[in-house]
Design a protein around this motif. Sequence first.
Motif, PDB file in Angstrom:
ATOM      1  N   PHE A 243       0.797  -1.222   0.000  1.00 34.83           N
ATOM      2  CA  PHE A 243       0.000   0.000   0.000  1.00 34.83           C
ATOM      3  C   PHE A 243       0.835   1.282   0.000  1.00 34.83           C
ATOM      4  O   PHE A 243       0.339   2.333  -0.413  1.00 34.83           O
ATOM      5  CB  PHE A 243      -0.954  -0.002   1.194  1.00 34.83           C
ATOM      6  CG  PHE A 243      -2.048  -1.019   1.075  1.00 34.83           C
ATOM      7  CD1 PHE A 243      -3.144  -0.785   0.267  1.00 34.83           C
ATOM      8  CD2 PHE A 243      -1.965  -2.236   1.742  1.00 34.83           C
ATOM      9  CE1 PHE A 243      -4.158  -1.720   0.136  1.00 34.83           C
ATOM     10  CE2 PHE A 243      -2.968  -3.181   1.642  1.00 34.83           C
ATOM     11  CZ  PHE A 243      -4.073  -2.925   0.817  1.00 34.83           C
ATOM     12  N   LYS A 246       3.954   0.215  -3.209  1.00 35.01           N
ATOM     13  CA  LYS A 246       3.333  -0.306  -4.441  1.00 35.01           C
ATOM     14  C   LYS A 246       4.329  -1.175  -5.213  1.00 35.01           C
ATOM     15  O   LYS A 246       4.505  -1.050  -6.427  1.00 35.01           O
ATOM     16  CB  LYS A 246       2.818   0.834  -5.311  1.00 35.01           C
ATOM     17  CG  LYS A 246       1.753   1.672  -4.638  1.00 35.01           C
ATOM     18  CD  LYS A 246       1.270   2.812  -5.520  1.00 35.01           C
ATOM     19  CE  LYS A 246       0.223   3.654  -4.808  1.00 35.01           C
ATOM     20  NZ  LYS A 246      -0.224   4.811  -5.625  1.00 35.01           N
ATOM     21  N   SER A 259      -3.839   5.256  -0.909  1.00 36.42           N
ATOM     22  CA  SER A 259      -5.269   5.497  -1.046  1.00 36.42           C
ATOM     23  C   SER A 259      -6.027   4.705   0.011  1.00 36.42           C
ATOM     24  O   SER A 259      -5.788   3.506   0.193  1.00 36.42           O
ATOM     25  CB  SER A 259      -5.730   5.093  -2.453  1.00 36.42           C
ATOM     26  OG  SER A 259      -7.129   5.206  -2.574  1.00 36.42           O
ATOM     27  N   LYS A 260      -6.934   5.354   0.718  1.00 34.70           N
ATOM     28  CA  LYS A 260      -7.671   4.708   1.813  1.00 34.70           C
ATOM     29  C   LYS A 260      -8.901   3.969   1.277  1.00 34.70           C
ATOM     30  O   LYS A 260     -10.042   4.397   1.439  1.00 34.70           O
ATOM     31  CB  LYS A 260      -8.088   5.765   2.846  1.00 34.70           C
ATOM     32  CG  LYS A 260      -6.941   6.585   3.422  1.00 34.70           C
ATOM     33  CD  LYS A 260      -5.910   5.717   4.120  1.00 34.70           C
ATOM     34  CE  LYS A 260      -4.939   6.538   4.955  1.00 34.70           C
ATOM     35  NZ  LYS A 260      -4.105   7.462   4.182  1.00 34.70           N
ATOM     36  N   SER A 261      -8.667   2.856   0.624  1.00 31.65           N
ATOM     37  CA  SER A 261      -9.722   2.046   0.029  1.00 31.65           C
ATOM     38  C   SER A 261     -10.241   1.030   1.045  1.00 31.65           C
ATOM     39  O   SER A 261      -9.698   0.883   2.151  1.00 31.65           O
ATOM     40  CB  SER A 261      -9.190   1.312  -1.192  1.00 31.65           C
ATOM     41  OG  SER A 261      -8.145   0.423  -0.803  1.00 31.65           O
ATOM     42  N   ILE A 262     -11.296   0.302   0.665  1.00 36.02           N
ATOM     43  CA  ILE A 262     -11.813  -0.767   1.515  1.00 36.02           C
ATOM     44  C   ILE A 262     -10.728  -1.818   1.756  1.00 36.02           C
ATOM     45  O   ILE A 262     -10.557  -2.319   2.874  1.00 36.02           O
ATOM     46  CB  ILE A 262     -13.062  -1.412   0.870  1.00 36.02           C
ATOM     47  CG1 ILE A 262     -14.206  -0.404   0.831  1.00 36.02           C
ATOM     48  CG2 ILE A 262     -13.479  -2.661   1.647  1.00 36.02           C
ATOM     49  CD1 ILE A 262     -15.434  -0.916   0.105  1.00 36.02           C
ATOM     50  N   SER A 263      -9.973  -2.145   0.693  1.00 35.23           N
ATOM     51  CA  SER A 263      -8.889  -3.117   0.820  1.00 35.23           C
ATOM     52  C   SER A 263      -7.835  -2.628   1.796  1.00 35.23           C
ATOM     53  O   SER A 263      -7.303  -3.407   2.602  1.00 35.23           O
ATOM     54  CB  SER A 263      -8.257  -3.377  -0.552  1.00 35.23           C
ATOM     55  OG  SER A 263      -7.166  -4.258  -0.448  1.00 35.23           O
ATOM     56  N   TYR A 264      -7.538  -1.337   1.756  1.00 35.33           N
ATOM     57  CA  TYR A 264      -6.554  -0.758   2.664  1.00 35.33           C
ATOM     58  C   TYR A 264      -6.992  -0.953   4.119  1.00 35.33           C
ATOM     59  O   TYR A 264      -6.221  -1.447   4.953  1.00 35.33           O
ATOM     60  CB  TYR A 264      -6.373   0.723   2.353  1.00 35.33           C
ATOM     61  CG  TYR A 264      -5.539   1.486   3.358  1.00 35.33           C
ATOM     62  CD1 TYR A 264      -4.159   1.588   3.207  1.00 35.33           C
ATOM     63  CD2 TYR A 264      -6.133   2.109   4.458  1.00 35.33           C
ATOM     64  CE1 TYR A 264      -3.385   2.287   4.126  1.00 35.33           C
ATOM     65  CE2 TYR A 264      -5.367   2.811   5.387  1.00 35.33           C
ATOM     66  CZ  TYR A 264      -4.003   2.893   5.213  1.00 35.33           C
ATOM     67  OH  TYR A 264      -3.242   3.583   6.128  1.00 35.33           O
ATOM     68  N   TYR A 265      -8.234  -0.578   4.416  1.00 35.53           N
ATOM     69  CA  TYR A 265      -8.705  -0.654   5.801  1.00 35.53           C
ATOM     70  C   TYR A 265      -8.850  -2.104   6.266  1.00 35.53           C
ATOM     71  O   TYR A 265      -8.599  -2.416   7.440  1.00 35.53           O
ATOM     72  CB  TYR A 265     -10.024   0.097   5.946  1.00 35.53           C
ATOM     73  CG  TYR A 265      -9.845   1.592   6.000  1.00 35.53           C
ATOM     74  CD1 TYR A 265      -9.184   2.190   7.062  1.00 35.53           C
ATOM     75  CD2 TYR A 265     -10.324   2.408   4.977  1.00 35.53           C
ATOM     76  CE1 TYR A 265      -9.001   3.566   7.115  1.00 35.53           C
ATOM     77  CE2 TYR A 265     -10.150   3.786   5.020  1.00 35.53           C
ATOM     78  CZ  TYR A 265      -9.489   4.353   6.091  1.00 35.53           C
ATOM     79  OH  TYR A 265      -9.306   5.719   6.142  1.00 35.53           O
ATOM     80  N   TYR A 266      -9.241  -2.979   5.357  1.00 34.94           N
ATOM     81  CA  TYR A 266      -9.369  -4.393   5.710  1.00 34.94           C
ATOM     82  C   TYR A 266      -8.007  -4.972   6.091  1.00 34.94           C
ATOM     83  O   TYR A 266      -7.863  -5.638   7.129  1.00 34.94           O
ATOM     84  CB  TYR A 266      -9.973  -5.178   4.548  1.00 34.94           C
ATOM     85  CG  TYR A 266      -9.985  -6.669   4.762  1.00 34.94           C
ATOM     86  CD1 TYR A 266     -10.916  -7.266   5.616  1.00 34.94           C
ATOM     87  CD2 TYR A 266      -9.055  -7.488   4.116  1.00 34.94           C
ATOM     88  CE1 TYR A 266     -10.916  -8.638   5.829  1.00 34.94           C
ATOM     89  CE2 TYR A 266      -9.050  -8.859   4.320  1.00 34.94           C
ATOM     90  CZ  TYR A 266      -9.986  -9.428   5.173  1.00 34.94           C
ATOM     91  OH  TYR A 266      -9.979 -10.787   5.380  1.00 34.94           O
TER      92      TYR A 266
END
Length: 283
Positions: A243, A246, A259-266
């Motif tokens: 993250f 990269k 980028s604070k995506s759903i995948s990031y937070y998960y």
Amino acid sequence: MISILIPTFNNLDYLKIVIESIKKNTTLLKYEILLHINDGSDGTLDYAKLNNISFSHSMSNVGLCTAINTVSKKANFDYFLYSHDDMYFCPGWDVALIKELKHVKNNLFYFSGTMIEQNSAHISADFGSSFNDFDEEKLLNNFNKLPFYNHQGSHFAPHLVHRDIWRKVGGFSEEFNPGMCSDPDFNMKLWKLNVRVFKGINDFRVYHFASVTTRKKLGFIRNNGDRTFLNKWGITSKFFKKFYLKSNTKYDGPLSDPSKSISYYYNLLICKIKFLFYLKRYF
């Protein structure tokens, strides 16, 4: 111009290969080779003295991090290039680095090479699994025909930084001895210093024998670097590489905050659960 820092631990047959490749395949760059010799009872000490190679020495294996920090104090040039002792530097490596250095505007960068290995790394290709069956001629005839690209976020050796940046972050963190996860930890320290250029250079190619079996026979012990990284930074090295750095995506310029995506937070939640689990076990 460049100080090439190489830690070695009774690995003379491979060390000769990397040093000879640097001598043979460097065309434009002024450099010095500096070794840290762990033990050296296999003849490495005599080899270094006979060939007038500057070195530091420890009677036992002090670990990669301590070795590099020790020998870096002998460096005379402004750029530090860290290499393993079981690599072969392909022709053009120095030209590629010079080209990149001409475009930098400050010292906030981390340049690394592109590794060719038998079974993994950036490029998979077989030019020998050991010094006994290394096919140098085949490598030289084919290394620049293998497709790849400038890549983002490489944390692998060989890598180049300016000595001022090295000193600001204190070199390698010695709690990672004998070495596992010391590279991403170093990258994280650079990130905290606001380094955002983490560029793997396609034309800077090396063949890597990949932690050869002889190291295991000589007692090279793996540390739990992943756990040390997690305890230190609160995230896993895998999370950082994916993250933040990269890693292994195509290079398209300086990195930005993830980028604070759903995948990031998960995945961040998984990191925190692991952190709490290890913390609970510790106490």
